[in-house]
Design a protein around this motif. Structure first.
Motif: not given
Length: 136
Positions: A2, A33, A36-37, A39-42
């Motif tokens: 991030v 946001q 973070l969103r 980051w959840s989909d590398p």
């Protein structure tokens, strides 16, 4: 991850989010946001730098366009002229870029950009004014 994303793309994302929201504090929250969103989909972030930036801007538009109340958004969209609604449909629902939307609508790209800008401005104003569908 991030921190790297923020270092590479944060300034551009913040500038865009500020233009979309019209509010620096809201824009900072939108960028947080978004990162973070993303980051959840590398897998989406392992591409080349330009593709990553494009993905981040797409996520940012999703985050910035998600109102707290979907009925409020429907009411606001309903206040738009039909030609502006169709441009937003092409860009945000159909997922087309400006060039593709222009070809689909039979319009110059500059017209698509202008209508998109006006539509987003009108949506911000309508949402700020608390427009609803009138349903209780």
């Amino acid at each position: 991850m991030v921190r790297r994303l923020h270092a590479e793309h944060g300034a551009a994302l913040l500038a865009y989010a500020t233009r979309l929201s019209g509010d620096r504090a809201a824009a900072e929250d939108i960028v947080r946001q978004t990162l973070l969103r993303a980051w959840s989909d590398p897998a989406a972030l392992s591409a080349e730098r330009g593709a990553v930036r494009a993905r981040l801007f797409g996520v940012l538009r999703e985050v910035a366009g998600a109102p707290a109340d979907p009925l409020q958004m429907l009411g606001a969209v309903g206040t738009l002229p039909p030609e502006e609604r169709e441009v937003l449909n092409q860009l945000y629902v159909q997922g087309r870029d400006v060039k593709e939307a222009a070809a689909s609508l039979g319009l110059p790209a500059e017209t698509v950009k202008s209508r998109s800008y006006q539509a987003l401005r009108r949506l911000r104003e309508a949402l700020a004014a608390g427009v609803t569908t009138g349903a209780a």
